[in-house]
Design a protein around this motif. Structure first.
Motif, PDB file in Angstrom:
ATOM      1  N   GLU A 102       1.584 -21.065  -6.337  1.00  0.00           N
ATOM      2  CA  GLU A 102       0.303 -21.397  -6.968  1.00  0.00           C
ATOM      3  C   GLU A 102      -0.452 -22.422  -6.098  1.00  0.00           C
ATOM      4  O   GLU A 102       0.024 -23.539  -5.902  1.00  0.00           O
ATOM      5  N   PRO A 103      -1.636 -22.051  -5.548  1.00  0.00           N
ATOM      6  CA  PRO A 103      -2.350 -22.965  -4.635  1.00  0.00           C
ATOM      7  C   PRO A 103      -2.639 -24.336  -5.243  1.00  0.00           C
ATOM      8  O   PRO A 103      -2.533 -25.357  -4.570  1.00  0.00           O
ATOM      9  N   GLN A 104      -2.986 -24.346  -6.534  1.00  0.00           N
ATOM     10  CA  GLN A 104      -3.272 -25.637  -7.176  1.00  0.00           C
ATOM     11  C   GLN A 104      -2.017 -26.510  -7.213  1.00  0.00           C
ATOM     12  O   GLN A 104      -2.094 -27.727  -7.035  1.00  0.00           O
ATOM     13  N   PHE A 105      -0.848 -25.871  -7.428  1.00  0.00           N
ATOM     14  CA  PHE A 105       0.402 -26.632  -7.455  1.00  0.00           C
ATOM     15  C   PHE A 105       0.696 -27.243  -6.085  1.00  0.00           C
ATOM     16  O   PHE A 105       0.865 -28.455  -5.954  1.00  0.00           O
ATOM     17  N   TYR A 106       0.777 -26.373  -5.036  1.00  0.00           N
ATOM     18  CA  TYR A 106       1.231 -26.927  -3.751  1.00  0.00           C
ATOM     19  C   TYR A 106       0.234 -27.906  -3.143  1.00  0.00           C
ATOM     20  O   TYR A 106       0.621 -28.880  -2.491  1.00  0.00           O
ATOM     21  N   THR A 107      -1.064 -27.688  -3.386  1.00  0.00           N
ATOM     22  CA  THR A 107      -2.058 -28.623  -2.831  1.00  0.00           C
ATOM     23  C   THR A 107      -1.906 -30.018  -3.434  1.00  0.00           C
ATOM     24  O   THR A 107      -1.758 -31.003  -2.711  1.00  0.00           O
ATOM     25  N   TYR A 108      -1.901 -30.070  -4.776  1.00  0.00           N
ATOM     26  CA  TYR A 108      -1.876 -31.392  -5.414  1.00  0.00           C
ATOM     27  C   TYR A 108      -0.478 -32.005  -5.455  1.00  0.00           C
ATOM     28  O   TYR A 108      -0.340 -33.232  -5.426  1.00  0.00           O
ATOM     29  N   ALA A 109       0.573 -31.176  -5.512  1.00  0.00           N
ATOM     30  CA  ALA A 109       1.940 -31.718  -5.475  1.00  0.00           C
ATOM     31  C   ALA A 109       2.206 -32.402  -4.129  1.00  0.00           C
ATOM     32  O   ALA A 109       2.716 -33.530  -4.086  1.00  0.00           O
ATOM     33  N   PHE A 110       1.846 -31.720  -3.032  1.00  0.00           N
ATOM     34  CA  PHE A 110       2.105 -32.308  -1.708  1.00  0.00           C
ATOM     35  C   PHE A 110       1.143 -33.455  -1.385  1.00  0.00           C
ATOM     36  O   PHE A 110       1.543 -34.459  -0.798  1.00  0.00           O
ATOM     37  N   THR A 111      -0.128 -33.311  -1.797  1.00  0.00           N
ATOM     38  CA  THR A 111      -1.081 -34.416  -1.593  1.00  0.00           C
ATOM     39  C   THR A 111      -0.580 -35.675  -2.300  1.00  0.00           C
ATOM     40  O   THR A 111      -0.499 -36.753  -1.706  1.00  0.00           O
ATOM     41  N   GLY A 112      -0.212 -35.511  -3.592  1.00  0.00           N
ATOM     42  CA  GLY A 112       0.266 -36.652  -4.380  1.00  0.00           C
ATOM     43  C   GLY A 112       1.560 -37.233  -3.832  1.00  0.00           C
ATOM     44  O   GLY A 112       1.715 -38.456  -3.737  1.00  0.00           O
ATOM     45  N   ALA A 113       2.478 -36.353  -3.445  1.00  0.00           N
ATOM     46  CA  ALA A 113       3.792 -36.808  -2.985  1.00  0.00           C
ATOM     47  C   ALA A 113       3.700 -37.549  -1.641  1.00  0.00           C
ATOM     48  O   ALA A 113       4.344 -38.586  -1.452  1.00  0.00           O
ATOM     49  N   ILE A 114       2.910 -37.019  -0.717  1.00  0.00           N
ATOM     50  CA  ILE A 114       2.790 -37.657   0.603  1.00  0.00           C
ATOM     51  C   ILE A 114       2.101 -39.016   0.458  1.00  0.00           C
ATOM     52  O   ILE A 114       2.528 -40.009   1.053  1.00  0.00           O
ATOM     53  N   ALA A 115       1.036 -39.069  -0.366  1.00  0.00           N
ATOM     54  CA  ALA A 115       0.355 -40.351  -0.598  1.00  0.00           C
ATOM     55  C   ALA A 115       1.304 -41.343  -1.268  1.00  0.00           C
ATOM     56  O   ALA A 115       1.378 -42.513  -0.884  1.00  0.00           O
ATOM     57  N   PHE A 116       2.074 -40.852  -2.258  1.00  0.00           N
ATOM     58  CA  PHE A 116       2.959 -41.725  -3.035  1.00  0.00           C
ATOM     59  C   PHE A 116       4.134 -42.252  -2.216  1.00  0.00           C
ATOM     60  O   PHE A 116       4.734 -43.253  -2.573  1.00  0.00           O
ATOM     61  N   SER A 117       4.459 -41.556  -1.110  1.00  0.00           N
ATOM     62  CA  SER A 117       5.556 -42.057  -0.259  1.00  0.00           C
ATOM     63  C   SER A 117       5.215 -43.429   0.330  1.00  0.00           C
ATOM     64  O   SER A 117       6.099 -44.184   0.716  1.00  0.00           O
ATOM     65  N   GLY A 118       3.896 -43.763   0.352  1.00  0.00           N
ATOM     66  CA  GLY A 118       3.488 -45.108   0.759  1.00  0.00           C
ATOM     67  C   GLY A 118       4.048 -46.170  -0.168  1.00  0.00           C
ATOM     68  O   GLY A 118       4.433 -47.263   0.270  1.00  0.00           O
ATOM     69  N   LEU A 119       4.113 -45.841  -1.488  1.00  0.00           N
ATOM     70  CA  LEU A 119       4.692 -46.777  -2.456  1.00  0.00           C
ATOM     71  C   LEU A 119       6.193 -46.942  -2.217  1.00  0.00           C
ATOM     72  O   LEU A 119       6.715 -48.063  -2.238  1.00  0.00           O
ATOM     73  N   PHE A 120       6.902 -45.830  -1.969  1.00  0.00           N
ATOM     74  CA  PHE A 120       8.338 -45.904  -1.696  1.00  0.00           C
ATOM     75  C   PHE A 120       8.611 -46.715  -0.426  1.00  0.00           C
ATOM     76  O   PHE A 120       9.597 -47.452  -0.350  1.00  0.00           O
ATOM     77  N   THR A 121       7.738 -46.563   0.565  1.00  0.00           N
ATOM     78  CA  THR A 121       7.871 -47.326   1.813  1.00  0.00           C
ATOM     79  C   THR A 121       7.776 -48.818   1.517  1.00  0.00           C
ATOM     80  O   THR A 121       8.604 -49.611   1.975  1.00  0.00           O
ATOM     81  N   TYR A 122       6.773 -49.180   0.723  1.00  0.00           N
ATOM     82  CA  TYR A 122       6.595 -50.595   0.348  1.00  0.00           C
ATOM     83  C   TYR A 122       7.805 -51.118  -0.434  1.00  0.00           C
ATOM     84  O   TYR A 122       8.314 -52.205  -0.143  1.00  0.00           O
ATOM     85  N   VAL A 123       8.275 -50.348  -1.433  1.00  0.00           N
ATOM     86  CA  VAL A 123       9.407 -50.790  -2.268  1.00  0.00           C
ATOM     87  C   VAL A 123      10.658 -51.019  -1.413  1.00  0.00           C
ATOM     88  O   VAL A 123      11.340 -52.045  -1.535  1.00  0.00           O
ATOM     89  N   ALA A 124      10.953 -50.064  -0.521  1.00  0.00           N
ATOM     90  CA  ALA A 124      12.155 -50.178   0.318  1.00  0.00           C
ATOM     91  C   ALA A 124      12.033 -51.311   1.338  1.00  0.00           C
ATOM     92  O   ALA A 124      13.020 -51.992   1.644  1.00  0.00           O
ATOM     93  N   ALA A 125      10.817 -51.517   1.860  1.00  0.00           N
ATOM     94  CA  ALA A 125      10.632 -52.536   2.912  1.00  0.00           C
ATOM     95  C   ALA A 125      10.454 -53.937   2.353  1.00  0.00           C
ATOM     96  O   ALA A 125      10.712 -54.924   3.050  1.00  0.00           O
ATOM     97  N   SER A 126      10.016 -54.048   1.083  1.00  0.00           N
ATOM     98  CA  SER A 126       9.621 -55.360   0.553  1.00  0.00           C
ATOM     99  C   SER A 126      10.713 -56.442   0.587  1.00  0.00           C
ATOM    100  O   SER A 126      10.413 -57.588   0.918  1.00  0.00           O
ATOM    101  N   PRO A 127      12.017 -56.130   0.276  1.00  0.00           N
ATOM    102  CA  PRO A 127      13.020 -57.205   0.388  1.00  0.00           C
ATOM    103  C   PRO A 127      13.133 -57.729   1.826  1.00  0.00           C
ATOM    104  O   PRO A 127      13.312 -58.927   2.043  1.00  0.00           O
ATOM    105  N   ILE A 128      13.035 -56.817   2.804  1.00  0.00           N
ATOM    106  CA  ILE A 128      13.145 -57.219   4.213  1.00  0.00           C
ATOM    107  C   ILE A 128      11.894 -58.004   4.628  1.00  0.00           C
ATOM    108  O   ILE A 128      11.991 -59.083   5.227  1.00  0.00           O
ATOM    109  N   ILE A 129      10.713 -57.477   4.274  1.00  0.00           N
ATOM    110  CA  ILE A 129       9.442 -58.112   4.674  1.00  0.00           C
ATOM    111  C   ILE A 129       9.334 -59.518   4.079  1.00  0.00           C
ATOM    112  O   ILE A 129       9.071 -60.491   4.786  1.00  0.00           O
ATOM    113  N   PHE A 130       9.523 -59.629   2.766  1.00  0.00           N
ATOM    114  CA  PHE A 130       9.281 -60.916   2.107  1.00  0.00           C
ATOM    115  C   PHE A 130      10.448 -61.900   2.230  1.00  0.00           C
ATOM    116  O   PHE A 130      10.231 -63.089   2.466  1.00  0.00           O
TER     117      PHE A 130
END
Length: 397
Positions: free
Chosen positions: A210-238
């Motif tokens: 379904e084009p609507q599924f793969y477009t918004y699922a991957f758009t949302g997931a790739i953008a949201f990986s920025g949050l996971f990056t921050y969460v994983a890096a934050s103990p080291i950074i701060f």
């Protein structure tokens, strides 16, 4: 539906959705103490975060078909029991490898709550209300990264990191009971759904086509990986790079969560005037500009503690607007197999999150620069995926 009933549903569904984030965030301030206790490094302890993301990603695919086959409550109850048992196991770990394994099992249990809550949103509310409901869930979910690391910082300081997992076990018990007695049977079991691998894979393939599924699922997931990056890096950074103590780290993390909460509530208001598609595009474009500015500042060594907090605050605010809308549009085409669709959406999001957190464990050691590179790359790629995928979609309003 009465207002009181609506609020009760949002609170219980929000608690189910928040269990995963709470389990991720609450033990972050204890990373240094865990590393000392288990005779390992903070980078190795960060791998327990990666194993959690892998478990929650793989578990989503397991629960999707089960929730469609047996209804929502039975698989949810079993998953919560697994989560409670694994949380208890984490209290008694003596080595990092066992800890990594138990965190994987804990994640497989907790994602029953995540997939069930998303499926039940699709069951219980009209399609046009789903982005608004997800924004309200984000309010409950957003409280978890505000409360979890702050509470975790104090609990770790006063009682040691083991107590964090005792608390998580009791939270699991309370949420399991609330779901069993407070939620309706929102979906009749569908005995026609096979649990053999071939039909399950075929069902997932149909969802993915379904084009609507793969477009918004991957758009949302790739953008949201920025949050996971921050969460994983934050103990080291701060804590490692900027040398803040665990309690202060908890407060910084809580402050960051405000951006996600406030922007997801702003999204509820903006939906009165703008369509979800417009909000996703605007949020991603803004986030890309912020990420590029963040990268330029990092390259030129212009980031101190406060500058880093400011840039991360703006970056995360954009996700509070894009995420509820990508989730709503991803699930909108599905009524019969919402369980499989929400599971696949979650698996894509958390699979990419696991990759991002693994990259953090490998590259983020003594500098903020690798974290910013990962965040900028994920945001720009998400925008490109959105622009390409939108050409194939016909959305009915």
């Amino acid at each position: 539906m009465t207002k009181a009933h609506y609020i009760k549903l949002i609170l219980i569904l929000g608690s189910l959705t928040a269990l995963g984030p709470f389990s991720i965030d609450m033990y972050l301030p204890g990373f240094a103490q865990i590393a000392t206790d288990l005779n390992t490094t903070v980078a190795s302890v960060a791998m327990t975060l990666s194993s959690y993301f892998i478990g929650i990603s793989a578990g989503q695919l397991l629960y999707g078909p089960l929730l469609d086959r047996y209804g929502r409550k039975k698989p949810l109850f079993i998953g919560m029991l697994v989560y409670i048992a694994a949380s208890l196991g984490c209290v008694f770990v003596r080595d990092i490898d066992t800890f990594i394994g138990l965190r994987f099992i804990q994640a497989v249990g907790s994602c029953a709550a995540t997939v069930a809550s998303v499926s039940m949103v699709r069951d219980l509310f009209p399609v046009k209300d789903i982005p608004k409901v997800f924004s309200l869930l984000m309010l409950v979910v957003g409280l978890s990264p505000m409360l979890a690391p702050t509470v975790g910082g104090y609990v770790t300081d006063w009682y040691g990191w083991h107590m964090v997992f005792v608390i998580l076990m009791f939270i699991g018990i309370i949420i399991m009971l609330a779901a069993q007695f407070g939620l309706p049977n929102s979906y009749e079991p569908d005995t026609s759904i096979s649990l053999k691998p071939k039909p399950i894979l075929k069902n997932f393939a149909n969802v993915l086509k379904e084009p609507q599924f793969y477009t918004y699922a991957f758009t949302g997931a790739i953008a949201f990986s920025g949050l996971f990056t921050y969460v994983a890096a934050s103990p080291i950074i701060f804590m490692d790079i900027y040398k803040v103590d665990p309690k202060m780290y908890g407060w910084i993390f809580a402050f960051m969560s405000l951006s996600f909460i406030l922007s997801s509530q702003l999204n509820s208001i903006l939906l009165k005037w703008y369509r979800s598609e417009q909000l996703i595009y605007g949020a991603l474009l803004t986030q890309s500009i912020i990420a590029v500015v963040f990268l330029v500042l990092a390259i030129n060594n212009m980031l101190g503690l406060y500058e880093t907090i400011g840039m991360l605050f703006l970056f995360l605010a954009c996700l509070g607007i894009s995420n509820p809308n990508t989730a709503g549009l991803t699930l909108a085409p599905f009524s019969n197999n919402a369980g499989s669709a929400s599971a696949l959406m979650g698996a894509i999001q958390l699979g990419l999150g696991a990759l991002a957190s693994f990259a953090v464990g490998v590259f983020v050691t003594a500098s903020i620069y690798p974290m910013v590179v990962i965040m900028a790359t994920s945001t720009i790629v998400a925008l490109i995926v959105l622009l390409i995928g939108k050409r194939n979609i016909i959305i009915k309003h």
